[in-house]
Design a protein around this motif. Structure first.
Motif, PDB file in Angstrom:
ATOM      1  N   LEU A   1       0.825  -1.204   0.000  1.00  0.00           N
ATOM      2  CA  LEU A   1       0.000   0.000   0.000  1.00  0.00           C
ATOM      3  C   LEU A   1       0.857   1.251   0.000  1.00  0.00           C
ATOM      4  O   LEU A   1       0.534   2.241  -0.684  1.00  0.00           O
ATOM      5  N   PHE A   2       1.970   1.232   0.739  1.00  0.00           N
ATOM      6  CA  PHE A   2       2.857   2.391   0.824  1.00  0.00           C
ATOM      7  C   PHE A   2       4.012   2.313  -0.172  1.00  0.00           C
ATOM      8  O   PHE A   2       4.994   3.047  -0.042  1.00  0.00           O
ATOM      9  N   TYR A   3       3.905   1.413  -1.158  1.00  0.00           N
ATOM     10  CA  TYR A   3       4.901   1.275  -2.219  1.00  0.00           C
ATOM     11  C   TYR A   3       6.282   0.938  -1.657  1.00  0.00           C
ATOM     12  O   TYR A   3       7.308   1.473  -2.102  1.00  0.00           O
ATOM     13  N   LEU A   4       6.309   0.036  -0.673  1.00  0.00           N
ATOM     14  CA  LEU A   4       7.558  -0.453  -0.111  1.00  0.00           C
ATOM     15  C   LEU A   4       7.795  -1.882  -0.593  1.00  0.00           C
ATOM     16  O   LEU A   4       7.043  -2.409  -1.417  1.00  0.00           O
ATOM     17  N   SER A   5       8.838  -2.513  -0.073  1.00  0.00           N
ATOM     18  CA  SER A   5       9.146  -3.890  -0.442  1.00  0.00           C
ATOM     19  C   SER A   5       8.424  -4.842   0.503  1.00  0.00           C
ATOM     20  O   SER A   5       8.800  -4.983   1.677  1.00  0.00           O
ATOM     21  N   GLY A   6       7.376  -5.486  -0.004  1.00  0.00           N
ATOM     22  CA  GLY A   6       6.625  -6.423   0.824  1.00  0.00           C
ATOM     23  C   GLY A   6       7.453  -7.612   1.264  1.00  0.00           C
ATOM     24  O   GLY A   6       7.236  -8.165   2.343  1.00  0.00           O
ATOM     25  N   ILE A   7       8.432  -8.032   0.447  1.00  0.00           N
ATOM     26  CA  ILE A   7       9.258  -9.183   0.787  1.00  0.00           C
ATOM     27  C   ILE A   7      10.077  -8.899   2.044  1.00  0.00           C
ATOM     28  O   ILE A   7      10.096  -9.685   2.990  1.00  0.00           O
ATOM     29  N   LEU A   8      10.767  -7.749   2.053  1.00  0.00           N
ATOM     30  CA  LEU A   8      11.556  -7.399   3.234  1.00  0.00           C
ATOM     31  C   LEU A   8      10.670  -7.230   4.463  1.00  0.00           C
ATOM     32  O   LEU A   8      11.014  -7.664   5.566  1.00  0.00           O
ATOM     33  N   THR A   9       9.523  -6.586   4.280  1.00  0.00           N
ATOM     34  CA  THR A   9       8.631  -6.335   5.407  1.00  0.00           C
ATOM     35  C   THR A   9       8.145  -7.629   6.035  1.00  0.00           C
ATOM     36  O   THR A   9       8.233  -7.817   7.259  1.00  0.00           O
ATOM     37  N   VAL A  10       7.638  -8.544   5.231  1.00  0.00           N
ATOM     38  CA  VAL A  10       7.080  -9.777   5.784  1.00  0.00           C
ATOM     39  C   VAL A  10       8.189 -10.695   6.310  1.00  0.00           C
ATOM     40  O   VAL A  10       7.985 -11.468   7.247  1.00  0.00           O
ATOM     41  N   PHE A  11       9.394 -10.591   5.738  1.00  0.00           N
ATOM     42  CA  PHE A  11      10.513 -11.396   6.225  1.00  0.00           C
ATOM     43  C   PHE A  11      10.905 -10.985   7.643  1.00  0.00           C
ATOM     44  O   PHE A  11      11.031 -11.820   8.543  1.00  0.00           O
ATOM     45  N   PHE A  12      11.099  -9.683   7.870  1.00  0.00           N
ATOM     46  CA  PHE A  12      11.482  -9.228   9.204  1.00  0.00           C
ATOM     47  C   PHE A  12      10.307  -9.318  10.176  1.00  0.00           C
ATOM     48  O   PHE A  12      10.513  -9.481  11.385  1.00  0.00           O
ATOM     49  N   CYS A  13       9.092  -9.238   9.680  1.00  0.00           N
ATOM     50  CA  CYS A  13       7.940  -9.488  10.534  1.00  0.00           C
ATOM     51  C   CYS A  13       7.962 -10.926  11.027  1.00  0.00           C
ATOM     52  O   CYS A  13       7.653 -11.203  12.199  1.00  0.00           O
ATOM     53  N   GLY A  14       8.332 -11.870  10.174  1.00  0.00           N
ATOM     54  CA  GLY A  14       8.451 -13.265  10.581  1.00  0.00           C
ATOM     55  C   GLY A  14       9.524 -13.464  11.636  1.00  0.00           C
ATOM     56  O   GLY A  14       9.353 -14.235  12.584  1.00  0.00           O
ATOM     57  N   ILE A  15      10.656 -12.772  11.484  1.00  0.00           N
ATOM     58  CA  ILE A  15      11.730 -12.880  12.476  1.00  0.00           C
ATOM     59  C   ILE A  15      11.260 -12.373  13.833  1.00  0.00           C
ATOM     60  O   ILE A  15      11.471 -13.007  14.878  1.00  0.00           O
ATOM     61  N   VAL A  16      10.609 -11.201  13.850  1.00  0.00           N
ATOM     62  CA  VAL A  16      10.140 -10.617  15.108  1.00  0.00           C
ATOM     63  C   VAL A  16       9.059 -11.480  15.742  1.00  0.00           C
ATOM     64  O   VAL A  16       9.050 -11.702  16.965  1.00  0.00           O
ATOM     65  N   MET A  17       8.145 -12.006  14.919  1.00  0.00           N
ATOM     66  CA  MET A  17       7.084 -12.854  15.467  1.00  0.00           C
ATOM     67  C   MET A  17       7.644 -14.133  16.071  1.00  0.00           C
ATOM     68  O   MET A  17       7.145 -14.618  17.096  1.00  0.00           O
ATOM     69  N   SER A  18       8.672 -14.711  15.461  1.00  0.00           N
ATOM     70  CA  SER A  18       9.249 -15.929  16.021  1.00  0.00           C
ATOM     71  C   SER A  18       9.980 -15.652  17.324  1.00  0.00           C
ATOM     72  O   SER A  18      10.106 -16.533  18.177  1.00  0.00           O
ATOM     73  N   HIS A  19      10.470 -14.413  17.507  1.00  0.00           N
ATOM     74  CA  HIS A  19      11.230 -14.073  18.702  1.00  0.00           C
ATOM     75  C   HIS A  19      10.335 -13.639  19.860  1.00  0.00           C
ATOM     76  O   HIS A  19      10.664 -13.883  21.023  1.00  0.00           O
ATOM     77  N   TYR A  20       9.212 -12.987  19.544  1.00  0.00           N
ATOM     78  CA  TYR A  20       8.329 -12.483  20.599  1.00  0.00           C
ATOM     79  C   TYR A  20       6.940 -13.121  20.554  1.00  0.00           C
ATOM     80  O   TYR A  20       6.522 -13.801  21.492  1.00  0.00           O
ATOM     81  N   THR A  21       6.206 -12.898  19.472  1.00  0.00           N
ATOM     82  CA  THR A  21       4.800 -13.284  19.413  1.00  0.00           C
ATOM     83  C   THR A  21       4.607 -14.775  19.636  1.00  0.00           C
ATOM     84  O   THR A  21       3.689 -15.186  20.362  1.00  0.00           O
ATOM     85  N   TRP A  22       5.448 -15.594  19.020  1.00  0.00           N
ATOM     86  CA  TRP A  22       5.276 -17.049  19.092  1.00  0.00           C
ATOM     87  C   TRP A  22       5.336 -17.555  20.524  1.00  0.00           C
ATOM     88  O   TRP A  22       4.662 -18.523  20.884  1.00  0.00           O
ATOM     89  N   HIS A  23       6.120 -16.900  21.374  1.00  0.00           N
ATOM     90  CA  HIS A  23       6.253 -17.336  22.759  1.00  0.00           C
ATOM     91  C   HIS A  23       5.111 -16.830  23.633  1.00  0.00           C
ATOM     92  O   HIS A  23       4.980 -17.253  24.786  1.00  0.00           O
ATOM     93  N   ASN A  24       4.291 -15.905  23.123  1.00  0.00           N
ATOM     94  CA  ASN A  24       3.182 -15.352  23.904  1.00  0.00           C
ATOM     95  C   ASN A  24       1.890 -16.147  23.767  1.00  0.00           C
ATOM     96  O   ASN A  24       0.924 -15.872  24.475  1.00  0.00           O
ATOM     97  N   VAL A  25       1.843 -17.084  22.833  1.00  0.00           N
ATOM     98  CA  VAL A  25       0.619 -17.850  22.603  1.00  0.00           C
ATOM     99  C   VAL A  25       0.698 -19.164  23.361  1.00  0.00           C
ATOM    100  O   VAL A  25       1.744 -19.550  23.895  1.00  0.00           O
TER     101      VAL A  25
END
Length: 551
Positions: A271-295
């Motif tokens: 939507l903001f004309y950025l790189s979706g690949i980089l965004t979703v890749f680092f989102c996956g890294i952050v989710m595996s480090h924080y979010t995954w342990h909260n569920v």
């Protein structure tokens, strides 16, 4: 008159129903082919030459031949390719799962080398391919190409596909090599797409120094902004799930929220004309480090296998379709000289190999110079494997080639037909031929994988079913945190920069990030869970002992 209107209406409805029925038949056949790819790929798993990618390509190619024969030479495809289908639905789960299961310590330990290969190396490869195509294609007669076309060719064929190599390499046996090949592949895809979009957005008829600086600035802006957006969405998901405790009512809600926010990061970037690949890749890294342990525990198992399954199905879908699309009769019919496509494909393969070698060996030399320990150097044999891993071209090159043709709006031009057929030929040849030779090559070059300390500290992988997912790598490091050697001088600090930065990041993470966003060590309270029952029994036992003492 009413009779004529009724006839027209019934005719339209009949056409619509026929079209819907044809779509249902195509989807049924495609799903059946996906099942066949899974079954045959499993049976050939131990085969020396084949892997899942090549299996899907070969099945797609054979299916295309059968459809072409049954349709009387009219079509070879069950579905019509759409770059939107690829970029919006198929690519996000692949890239997210790559970031979600990556071994973070090994990835960030080699982060500078990965960025050199993935970003700088892609630019070098794009330059070599563009210059070589400019020199070689001017002597060939298949249509006039301008500077934008040559730069687009460089960006299209600079996009690597190291899936075949990663299916042979193992994180535990060759952690350094796997980390470099895997990390470079993700950054390379993002760099190629960002570079391609930048080429499409600028007026290249009048290139000057100001436009060049503007392009470089936009490239780094997209890179940094995309990364920060992925980190922000990942942290937001961790905070929301940690604070609201969805698991106390339904584990389905927290799992659904994780999936939707992961996809939200990708579509926000688009939507903001950025790189979706980089965004979703680092989102996956952050989710595996924080979010995954909260569920809850059940949600952890569910997310781990669901993300891996979606990624696997999407990859199989892409390779299966590329195999069928290789015999697309419409593009080959426009290209009335198949020999031209074969010559163009041969030139492009040679340029891909030259462009790959132009940065792998020099940048590996620079990376080795910066390493203080010889055990962390990239050996010449490993450099050959890294060079080989990037020779294969895949779905990203296909999607960018189709996007180039579709944006021009002239799919019937001969030069566009040559571009599509040449891209398909390069993808098929590089994936099948180079992919078949990958296993024997790695067995010859790396007959006895080295056992390193990083292997011992990162014994578990996301595929492990006997050890905690993404747990041992962090645990081993944290357990030794207090015993880690502290640098006593600036010289010693500079001699071990990676380990020092990693150690200080761990301190910052434990002191500030995990108390806010959760992570490893955070156990969500779930009524009726084994944790609650054990705590209840413990409290009951303590109260009974207290009553006995009072008595």
């Amino acid at each position: 008159m009413p009779f004529n209107i009724t006839t027209v209406v019934f005719s339209k409805l009949q056409t619509l129903f026929t079209s819907d029925h044809a779509s249902v038949v195509s989807l049924n056949l495609f799903v059946a082919l996906l099942c066949a790819c899974i079954v045959i790929g499993h049976l050939l798993e131990e085969n020396r030459w084949m892997n899942e990618s090549i299996t899907a390509l070969v099945i797609g190619l054979c299916t295309g031949v059968i459809i072409l024969w049954r349709s009387g030479g009219k079509s070879s495809r069950l579905l019509v390719f759409s770059e939107d289908l690829f970029f919006i639905y198929l690519l996000p789960p692949i890239i997210f799962n790559a970031g979600f299961k990556v071994k973070k310590k090994q990835f960030f330990r080699n982060f500078i080398t990965i960025m050199m290969f993935g970003a700088i190396g892609t630019l070098i490869s794009c330059t070599v391919i563009s210059l070589g195509a400019t020199y070689m294609f001017k002597e060939m007669d298949f249509g006039s190409l301008d500077i934008g076309d040559f730069l687009a060719i460089g960006a299209i064929f600079a996009a690597t596909d190291s899936v075949c190599t990663l299916q042979v390499l193992h994180q535990d046996e060759t952690p350094l090599l796997y980390s470099l090949v895997f990390g470079e592949g993700v950054v390379n895809d993002a760099t190629s797409i960002v570079l391609f979009n930048a080429i499409q957005s600028f007026d290249l008829s009048d290139i000057n120094f100001r436009i060049a600086l503007k392009s470089i600035g936009k490239f780094f802006y997209l890179f940094s902004a995309s990364t920060m957006l992925g980190v922000f969405v990942g942290l937001a998901s961790a905070y929301i799930i940690k604070m609201l405790y969805f698991g106390r009512h339904s584990t389905d809600r927290e799992f659904a929220l994780m999936m939707l926010m992961a996809y939200l990061s990708y579509i926000l970037a688009e939507l903001f004309y950025l790189s979706g690949i980089l965004t979703v890749f680092f989102c996956g890294i952050v989710m595996s480090h924080y979010t995954w342990h909260n569920v809850t525990e059940s949600s952890r198992v569910t997310t781990k296998h669901t993300f891996a399954t979606l990624s696997f199905v999407a990859e199989t879908f892409i390779f299966l379709y590329v195999g069928m699309d290789a015999l697309d009769i419409s593009t080959w019919r426009v290209n009335d000289r198949p020999r031209t496509s074969l010559m163009v494909s041969s030139i492009l393969l040679a340029l891909v190999m030259a462009g790959r070698a132009a940065f792998v060996f020099p940048l590996s030399y620079l990376a080795n110079l910066s390493n203080k320990s010889s055990s962390e150097n990239i050996s010449f044999r490993e450099q050959i494997i890294i060079w080989w891993a990037g020779l294969m071209r895949g779905a990203v090159s296909m999607a960018l080639a189709y996007k180039q043709v579709m944006e021009l709006g002239q799919t019937e031009l001969r030069k566009n037909a040559v571009m599509i057929t040449s891209t398909i030929t390069v993808v098929l040849f590089s994936t099948v031929v180079f992919g078949i030779m990958t296993k024997p090559l790695i067995r010859v070059l790396l007959p006895h994988p080295k056992i390193t300390t990083s292997m011992l500290s990162e014994a578990s992988t996301p595929k492990s079913s006997t050890m905690p997912f993404l747990g041992s790598a962090d645990n081993s490091f944290d357990d030794n945190l207090g015993a880690a050697h502290r640098p006593s001088s600036i010289r010693e600090l500079l001699a071990t920069p990676t380990h020092t930065v990693h150690r200080y990041w761990r301190k910052f993470d434990n002191a500030f990030m995990r108390p806010v966003f959760g992570g490893r060590g955070f156990v969500p309270f779930v009524p009726g869970s084994p944790t609650e029952r054990s705590e209840h029994n413990l409290l009951h036992k303590e109260s009974s002992e207290s009553d006995v003492c009072n008595f």
